[in-house]
Enzyme design. Structure first.
Site, PDB file in Angstrom:
ATOM      1  N   TYR A 115       0.832  -1.200   0.000  1.00  0.00           N
ATOM      2  CA  TYR A 115       0.000   0.000   0.000  1.00  0.00           C
ATOM      3  C   TYR A 115       0.872   1.258   0.000  1.00  0.00           C
ATOM      4  CZ  TYR A 115      -2.960   3.829   1.496  1.00  0.00           C
ATOM      5  OH  TYR A 115      -3.577   5.039   1.578  1.00  0.00           O
ATOM      6  N   ARG A 122       1.621   6.791  -6.895  1.00  0.00           N
ATOM      7  CA  ARG A 122       0.480   7.685  -7.144  1.00  0.00           C
ATOM      8  C   ARG A 122       0.885   9.130  -6.890  1.00  0.00           C
ATOM      9  NH1 ARG A 122      -4.912   6.924  -3.535  1.00  0.00           N
ATOM     10  NH2 ARG A 122      -3.343   7.022  -1.891  1.00  0.00           N
ATOM     11  N   TYR A 175      -0.752  13.468   6.149  1.00  0.00           N
ATOM     12  CA  TYR A 175      -0.341  12.460   7.133  1.00  0.00           C
ATOM     13  C   TYR A 175       1.169  12.549   7.360  1.00  0.00           C
ATOM     14  CZ  TYR A 175      -4.693   9.589   6.979  1.00  0.00           C
ATOM     15  OH  TYR A 175      -5.973   9.107   7.077  1.00  0.00           O
ATOM     16  N   ARG A 188     -11.269  13.723   1.416  1.00  0.00           N
ATOM     17  CA  ARG A 188     -12.278  12.949   2.157  1.00  0.00           C
ATOM     18  C   ARG A 188     -13.613  12.887   1.432  1.00  0.00           C
ATOM     19  NH1 ARG A 188      -9.251   9.941   5.385  1.00  0.00           N
ATOM     20  NH2 ARG A 188      -7.774  11.216   6.511  1.00  0.00           N
ATOM     21  N   GLU A 296     -14.394  -0.365   6.389  1.00  0.00           N
ATOM     22  CA  GLU A 296     -14.344   0.981   5.818  1.00  0.00           C
ATOM     23  C   GLU A 296     -15.637   1.192   5.033  1.00  0.00           C
ATOM     24  OE1 GLU A 296     -10.400   2.033   4.101  1.00  0.00           O
ATOM     25  OE2 GLU A 296     -11.554   2.514   2.293  1.00  0.00           O
TER      26      GLU A 296
HETATM   27  C1  3EB Z   1      -7.536   6.603   5.629  1.00  0.00           C
HETATM   28  O1  3EB Z   1      -8.403   7.406   5.951  1.00  0.00           O
HETATM   29  C2  3EB Z   1      -7.999   5.204   5.369  1.00  0.00           C
HETATM   30  O2  3EB Z   1      -5.101   5.642  -0.237  1.00  0.00           O
HETATM   31  O3  3EB Z   1      -6.684   6.231  -1.603  1.00  0.00           O
HETATM   32  C3  3EB Z   1      -9.167   5.489   2.633  1.00  0.00           C
HETATM   33  C4  3EB Z   1      -9.548   5.951   1.385  1.00  0.00           C
HETATM   34  C5  3EB Z   1      -7.832   5.133   2.868  1.00  0.00           C
HETATM   35  C6  3EB Z   1      -8.600   6.057   0.359  1.00  0.00           C
HETATM   36  C7  3EB Z   1      -6.284   5.870  -0.488  1.00  0.00           C
HETATM   37  C8  3EB Z   1      -6.902   5.257   1.843  1.00  0.00           C
HETATM   38  C9  3EB Z   1      -7.278   5.711   0.595  1.00  0.00           C
HETATM   39  O4  3EB Z   1      -6.341   6.886   5.558  1.00  0.00           O
HETATM   40  C10 3EB Z   1      -7.401   4.599   4.178  1.00  0.00           C
END
Ligand code: 3EB
Length: 308
Positions: A115, A122, A175, A188, A296
Site C-alpha cells: 500500500y 500515485r 499524514y 475525504r 471501511e
Molecule cells: C484513511 O483514511 C484510510 O489511499 O486512496 C481510505 C480511502 C484510505 C482512500 C487511499 C486510503 C485511501 O487513511 C485509508
C-alpha cells in the site's frame, strides 16, 4: 455507461466498460453496480483502458498488470500517468472520484508495504502533472482485492468539482511519514453538480481520528467511529456547499468493505441504528490499507437540491 461486478463474470462483448473486481460480496442477493446516463454516451478503448463519456463526465477503468522485478510504486506511477494523460486528451481534465484496487495490499515488497509503495507511485504521478496539487485531489478508495491487476476506476469531469476534508480527520495528504514515505493522495469527499442533481462522493471512511487508527480489534467500535466520520463529512459538505444532503428523501448508496466475512455480524449490528441501514448497502470482502482497520465505508449521496 459501465457495469461493475464483485467477483461474478460479466459478458465482454458489450461496448461499455465492464469492470470485474475480486471483492466477494458477503451477503444478500448478488448485485452489480450499473452506471447510467440519460445523455448520449460514447465509448473509447485502449488496450489498458476502457472509458464511457457524456458531454460532461467520463467514467473509466484502467488496469496495469504487475510484472515481476517491477515494484508496485512503478506500476502505480505508470497507471496514474496513463490515466491523467487520457483524461486530458479526451477533454475531461478534472479528477472527480477514484477507486484503487490491487491484491496483497498489506504484504511487504522489498522492505515496504505494498500500500505504501502504491502511495509513492500515485504521489509521484500526481505531483508531476496535477495543477493545484493537493487541493484538486479527489475523493478515493484504496482496497485490497483477492486477485487481479492494479485496477483504477475513475470519474473525471469537463468542469471542476469541489473537494473537501473532514473536520475530525487530518487531510490524508498531510499524514506524517509514520504512515509511509509519501502521503496518500486523496480528499475525504467530493461534490459535483449537474443540471439534474448534486452528488456527494464520500471517500473510503474508516476508524481514524486525526491521523490515528482507533479501536484496534473491535469491529463494532470501528464501525461506530466510521459512522461519526461519515456524519462529520456529510455535515461539512452541506455547510460548505449549501446543498441539502441530509434530508430523508435523499438517494444514497453505500459500500462497506470488510476484512473478513466473520466480522459482518458485529458490523451489521453497529450499523443497525444508523441511517445507512435504510439505504442501498453492499458488503464486500476486501483488505484495508492499515492492518488494524477491519472495515471501511464509502458513499454516494444524491440530492435534487441546489446550492442556496
Ligand atoms: C484513511 O483514511 C484510510 O489511499 O486512496 C481510505 C480511502 C484510505 C482512500 C487511499 C486510503 C485511501 O487513511 C485509508
Amino acid at each position: 455507461m459501465a457495469v461493475i461486478s464483485f467477483g461474478h463474470t460479466l459478458p465482454d462483448t458489450v461496448s461499455y466498460p465492464t469492470i470485474l473486481l475480486d471483492l466477494p460480496q458477503i451477503d444478500g442477493l448478488p448485485l452489480v453496480e450499473v452506471w447510467m446516463s440519460d445523455q448520449p454516451v460514447t465509448m473509447h478503448r485502449t488496450p489498458d483502458c476502457s472509458m464511457a463519456m457524456t458531454s460532461d463526465v467520463l467514467l473509466g477503468s484502467i488496469h496495469v498488470d504487475e510484472r515481476s522485478c517491477i515494484s508496485l510504486d512503478t506500476t502505480a506511477y505508470e497507471g496514474y500517468r496513463d490515466l491523467l494523460q487520457q483524461i486530458r486528451a479526451l477533454g475531461y481534465p478534472h479528477l472527480w472520484r477514484v477507486w484503487n484496487y490491487f491484491p496483497r495490499i498489506n504484504d511487504d515488497q522489498d522492505g515496504l508495504e505494498r500500500y505504501r509503495r502504491f502511495c509513492v507511485g500515485r504521489h509521484q504521478a500526481l505531483t508531476e502533472s496535477m495543477i493545484d496539487f493537493p487541493t484538486a485531489l479527489p475523493a478515493a478508495t484504496a482496497v485490497g482485492t483477492r486477485s487481479g491487476p492494479l485496477q483504477i476506476v475513475f470519474l473525471a469531469g469537463a468542469h471542476p468539482a469541489t473537494h473537501l476534508g473532514n473536520p475530525r480527520q487530518l487531510n490524508a495528504y498531510e499524514y506524517p511519514q509514520d504512515y509511509g514515505p509519501r502521503s496518500p493522495s486523496f480528499a475525504r469527499a467530493t461534490v459535483t453538480r449537474s443540471a439534474h442533481d448534486s452528488r456527494l462522493y464520500i471517500a473510503g471512511t474508516a476508524s481514524i481520528v486525526g491521523h490515528t487508527s482507533r479501536h484496534a480489534g473491535l469491529p463494532m467500535e470501528q464501525t461506530k467511529e466510521s459512522l461519526r466520520n461519515l456524519r462529520a463529512v456529510l455535515n461539512h459538505a452541506q455547510h460548505v456547499t449549501g446543498v441539502e444532503f441530509t434530508e430523508a428523501q435523499r438517494r444514497a448508496l453505500y459500500k462497506v468493505y470488510v476484512r473478513e466475512p466473520g466480522l459482518l455480524q458485529d458490523i451489521r449490528r453497529a450499523l443497525q441504528d444508523s441511517p445507512l441501514s435504510t439505504h442501498h448497502l453492499v458488503f464486500l470482502e476486501g483488505d484495508l490499507c492499515r492492518r488494524e482497520l477491519l472495515m471501511e465505508i464509502e458513499g454516494l449521496i444524491i440530492s435534487e437540491s441546489f446550492p442556496s
